[in-house]
Design an enzyme around this catalytic site. Structure first.
Site, PDB file in Angstrom:
ATOM      1  N   ASP A   1      -7.724  20.146   6.118  1.00  0.00           N
ATOM      2  CA  ASP A   1      -9.028  19.487   6.193  1.00  0.00           C
ATOM      3  C   ASP A   1     -10.111  20.531   5.935  1.00  0.00           C
ATOM      4  O   ASP A   1     -10.451  21.268   6.829  1.00  0.00           O
ATOM      5  CB  ASP A   1      -9.226  18.776   7.529  1.00  0.00           C
ATOM      6  CG  ASP A   1      -8.792  19.608   8.731  1.00  0.00           C
ATOM      7  OD1 ASP A   1      -8.015  20.582   8.591  1.00  0.00           O
ATOM      8  OD2 ASP A   1      -9.242  19.272   9.842  1.00  0.00           O
TER       9      ASP A   1
ATOM     10  N   GLU B   1      -8.869  33.553  10.574  1.00  0.00           N
ATOM     11  CA  GLU B   1      -8.224  32.253  10.376  1.00  0.00           C
ATOM     12  C   GLU B   1      -7.736  32.092   8.945  1.00  0.00           C
ATOM     13  O   GLU B   1      -6.667  31.530   8.692  1.00  0.00           O
ATOM     14  CB  GLU B   1      -9.233  31.152  10.706  1.00  0.00           C
ATOM     15  CG  GLU B   1      -8.731  29.740  10.465  1.00  0.00           C
ATOM     16  CD  GLU B   1      -9.849  28.716  10.517  1.00  0.00           C
ATOM     17  OE1 GLU B   1      -9.550  27.547  10.797  1.00  0.00           O
ATOM     18  OE2 GLU B   1     -11.020  29.072  10.272  1.00  0.00           O
TER      19      GLU B   1
END
Length: 540
Positions: free
Chosen positions: A304, A488
């Site tokens: 996403d 991340e």
């Protein structure tokens, strides 16, 4: 009446099924911010009271939500009313753990990760609010992600395995098992606003990691939970017909085979991204419920967002996730079916083993039929509405290779395309599109590096696997040396720039990056970069 120990034990065992029956009902009583706060929630999110839309859903109400809403209605039209002050008076902000952790440049990246495990560990507690309590300790990704996440946790476990943190792996598996037993599936994360969706089904692979640590009998112990997880993904498959070919996550293909898609049961804005979803729906000009469903389904995918879900390959307003048969999802479910087959063999149930073997074979054949593009010699997502592959190249193409679903010739074709189109100085890029979304170029992500490297090792493409591993590990180490952080995601195209895109800033911490890096360094020790102190010590 006097109870012996055995009598009490039997009594508790008899009560256990009742407990399991009651627990899902209890889950329904948990605090759900958007539902329980109604207009107050909507106003806080639409007025951008907090910079990050996830902040307010993670706040803990200091009294009964109905009472807070009543107070809001009484006060909001009074002169001088300030919404943020009202929120701060009636809600506790999400905690930012005061760890006192600071990066020590004298520590190697592996030492840094070992020191981070306790920082990212959360112990069982009833923190209240939207957080769903879990019975055991677990690792969170870090940054704004203050809860456990489904597919993140498998890649985190790879590092915990290297760190010999078997108990923590066991605890995390048991937490996911608890979620399966209480809410019927593993949600996106342990927040009530995640209950309507899951994430890529890596639970079977987690069991494999635990079995490596504790023995094959682990598979027998968790067979009931994996069956229930499988039933969640396959719910409604038996009702599908040519006239009604879809239900939730299952799709009947033209030849009668059953494949899966991503889905979410609530066609409304995500509480944690409320204003972003509302604005997107308005800008798109589409039916709001339709776009909300596709946005949420993409959130279930973990990607996403990515241009792989976009009808035009460019704009999120054309998102069409629920029309697509994702190659990675169906590869994961193929592995789940094979794991269930193995569990049935261990239980001595030959009939059940044959059934799961047949299901796995049918799924593999369907993936090869629908997701493989003969012209391009590559795997794509399949649009079952248009009856054609999307022809948007992504790293999801390596999943059939990771699970050994194909013969060497198609595997070689995938490897060739990845080497010629996806390989970058920092690893492999997620897609070839620069859309501004975080799951597109120029970004690379730890889980996809791992899946790609292992996929190519399965087929003996060692040079390519080694190159990807080297590029990724050295990028991680270089960023750590400069910033003291593990991120991340990374920009794998221009190593002088940070990764970007998406709905929020790049986060550090970071659970799955730590796990994959530690695992790769254990398998490629030559890539380990010495600290200045270590290098000096070696010279001595």
């Amino acid at each position: 009446m006097k109870y012996t120990y055995c009598t009490l034990k039997l009594y508790l065992l008899l009560l256990l099924p009742l407990t399991l029956i009651l627990q899902p009902a209890q889950a329904q009583q948990l605090y759900r911010p958007a539902k329980d706060l109604g207009e107050l929630f909507e106003h806080v999110q639409l007025q951008h009271v907090f910079q990050d839309s996830k902040t307010f859903p993670d706040c803990v109400p200091l009294s009964d939500p109905d009472k807070i809403v009543y107070e809001y209605r009484q006060q909001r039209n009074r002169p001088g009313f300030i919404l943020k002050e009202f929120v701060l008076e009636h809600f506790e902000l999400p905690p930012q753990p005061a760890t006192g952790f600071t990066t020590d440049s004298s520590h190697s990246v592996t030492e840094h990760i070992e020191r981070l495990w306790p920082v990212l560990t959360r112990t069982p507690d009833d923190a209240g609010g939207s957080l769903i309590p879990l019975p055991h300790a677990y690792i969170v990704p870090g940054g704004r992600f203050r809860e456990i996440y489904y597919w993140d946790s498998f890649f985190t476990m790879l590092g915990l395995q290297v760190s010999d943190e078997t108990e923590l792996i066991q605890n995390m598996v048991d937490n996911f098992t608890h979620l399966i037993q209480t809410v019927g599936h593993i949600p996106n994360g342990n927040r009530t606003y995640y209950l309507s969706r899951s994430q890529p089904p890596f639970y079977a692979l987690m069991l494999r990691v635990l079995a490596q640590q504790k023995g094959r009998e682990v598979l027998s112990k968790y067979a009931p939970a994996l069956k229930k997880e499988y039933e969640f993904w396959m719910e409604g498959a038996e009702t599908l017909t040519a006239a009604n070919p879809t239900h939730r996550r299952v799709v009947r293909m033209p030849d009668g085979s059953i494949l899966n898609r991503y889905w979410d049961d609530r066609p409304e804005p995500r509480p944690e991204s409320y204003i972003e979803d509302v604005e997107l729906a308005e800008q798109s000009g589409r039916n709001p419920e339709e776009i909300y469903r596709d946005i949420r389904a993409a959130a279930e995918s973990g990607w996403d967002f990515s241009s792989r879900w976009f009808a035009d390959g460019k704009s999120i307003s054309t998102i069409q996730t629920t029309n697509l048969i994702p190659v990675d999802l169906n590869s994961l479910l193929y592995h789940m079916e094979l794991t269930l087959q193995e569990m049935a063999v261990l239980a001595g149930n030959k009939e059940e083993a044959r059934r799961y073997e047949k299901l796995a074979k049918a799924r593999r054949d369907a993936v090869l039929k629908y997701n493989w593009n003969d012209k391009d010699n590559f795997f794509y997502d399949y649009n079952f509405v248009k009856k054609a592959t999307t022809d948007i190249p992504t790293l999801a193409s390596v999943y059939p290779l990771y699970f050994n679903m194909v013969k060497r010739k198609p595997a070689a074709a995938v490897a060739k395309k990845i080497a010629s189109h996806f390989l970058r100085p920092g690893g492999v890029v997620t897609t070839l599109n620069h859309s501004g979304q975080q799951w597109d170029a120029p970004n690379g992500w730890a889980p996809l590096q791992w899946m790609t490297i292992q996929a190519f090792r399965n087929y003996g493409f060692e040079d390519l696997a080694n190159t990807i591993a080297k590029n990724w590990v050295l990028l991680n180490e270089d960023v750590y040396q400069v910033t003291g952080k593990l991120m991340e995601k990374y920009n794998v195209e221009d190593l002088t720039l940070d990764a970007g895109g998406g709905e929020y800033p790049n986060q550090d911490g970071f659970g799955w990056t730590n796990g994959v890096l530690l695992k790769l360094l254990s398998e490629y020790p030559a890539l380990y970069r010495l600290t200045e102190q270590e290098a000096a010590a070696q010279k001595e």
